[in-house]
Design a protein around this motif. Structure first.
Motif, PDB file in Angstrom:
ATOM      1  N   ARG A 241      -0.575  -0.199  -5.233  1.00 28.20           N
ATOM      2  CA  ARG A 241      -1.372  -1.269  -4.622  1.00 28.20           C
ATOM      3  C   ARG A 241      -1.153  -2.563  -5.413  1.00 28.20           C
ATOM      4  O   ARG A 241      -1.933  -2.913  -6.292  1.00 28.20           O
TER       5      ARG A 241
ATOM      6  N   HIS B  65       0.862  -1.185   0.000  1.00 30.89           N
ATOM      7  CA  HIS B  65       0.000   0.000   0.000  1.00 30.89           C
ATOM      8  C   HIS B  65       0.893   1.228   0.000  1.00 30.89           C
ATOM      9  O   HIS B  65       2.047   1.175   0.447  1.00 30.89           O
TER      10      HIS B  65
ATOM     11  N   GLU C  22      -8.676  -0.791   2.954  1.00 31.76           N
ATOM     12  CA  GLU C  22      -8.181  -2.089   2.496  1.00 31.76           C
ATOM     13  C   GLU C  22      -7.722  -2.952   3.673  1.00 31.76           C
ATOM     14  O   GLU C  22      -8.019  -4.151   3.716  1.00 31.76           O
TER      15      GLU C  22
ATOM     16  N   GLY D  75      -8.965   1.555  -4.345  1.00 29.58           N
ATOM     17  CA  GLY D  75      -8.760   0.378  -3.507  1.00 29.58           C
ATOM     18  C   GLY D  75      -9.060  -0.906  -4.250  1.00 29.58           C
ATOM     19  O   GLY D  75      -9.919  -0.949  -5.129  1.00 29.58           O
ATOM     20  N   ARG D  76      -8.365  -1.960  -3.860  1.00 28.64           N
ATOM     21  CA  ARG D  76      -8.579  -3.256  -4.494  1.00 28.64           C
ATOM     22  C   ARG D  76      -9.753  -3.983  -3.831  1.00 28.64           C
ATOM     23  O   ARG D  76     -10.201  -3.605  -2.757  1.00 28.64           O
TER      24      ARG D  76
ATOM     25  N   CYS E 145      -5.974   3.159   1.956  1.00 25.66           N
ATOM     26  CA  CYS E 145      -5.225   2.045   2.532  1.00 25.66           C
ATOM     27  C   CYS E 145      -5.896   1.525   3.803  1.00 25.66           C
ATOM     28  O   CYS E 145      -5.917   0.314   4.056  1.00 25.66           O
TER      29      CYS E 145
END
Length: 220
Positions: free
Chosen positions: A134, A49, A60, A156-157, A57
């Protein structure tokens, strides 16, 4: 040895490649020093991150923490990384617990010298020379890199996708099959494509759900 993170002498140069051994690391984390050997025999999701104490972050890390038990049930460990200090990581973990009521149950690598990040290709000059993007890496129990996914710093993932991906990889390994788009456990899997004309002809009568000689599925 650097107090934060170092790479083994035999670590290959250049970006990591799928289906080859993941770069070797020896790094200080919030749970003590960690190396590749600590994860032998288990799956590992290593994810970077950009920075501690940042909002995307934080979301996540909360999401990974919320799914930690599900990863554990899949014999999968989690390991975070950013180019921040050991103490910044500890302070951020404490802040997440105090602010969001979520305890981070996995270690975070302190990578101030960026050696681990560079070995894994987490530094993308088009995005930043001083922060890791990321990036997410799935490493199998034999230490082989099986998947890597990069997200931009602004977005964000999906942690759900990495849970799904671990399940798909484990299914593919166990049953020697492939999985279709957005495959979920319980759904049909794809049978390997015949490699000869004879096998292609035989495929039509082998009892699979066959659309054409190259496309057959089955339940498991």
């Amino acid at each position: 040895m650097n107090v934060h993170a170092t790479l083994a002498e035999d670590t290959p140069t250049g970006l990591p490649r799928l289906n080859e051994p993941a770069p070797a690391f020896d790094a200080l984390t919030t749970d003590g020093r960690k190396t590749n050997d600590d994860y032998k025999g288990k799956w590992l999701v290593l994810f970077s991150h950009p920075a501690d104490f940042t909002p995307v972050c934080t979301t996540e890390f909360v999401a990974f923490a919320d799914r930690a038990d599900e990863f554990a049930a899949l014999d999968t460990e989690l390991l975070g990384l950013s180019i921040d200090s050991h103490y910044a990581h500890i302070a951020w973990m404490r802040s997440i617990k105090e602010t969001f009521g979520v305890e981070i149950p996995f270690p975070i690598i302190a990578d101030l010298d960026m050696k681990v990040a560079q070995a894994f290709g987490m530094i993308q000059p088009g995005a930043s020379d001083t922060q890791a993007v990321r990036a997410t890496f799935v490493i199998d129990p034999d230490g082989v890199l099986r998947a890597m996914v990069y997200y931009p710093m602004t977005n964000g993932r999906s942690v759900d996708e990495f849970v799904r991906l671990i399940k798909a990889l484990q299914t593919a390994d166990t049953f020697k099959v492939a999985t279709p788009e957005n495959w979920q456990p319980g759904e049909d899997v794809i049978v390997p494509t015949p490699q000869t004309a004879y096998a292609a002809e035989a495929r039509m009568t082998e009892g699979f759900e066959t659309k054409d000689w190259y496309f057959s599925t089955k339940s498991i």
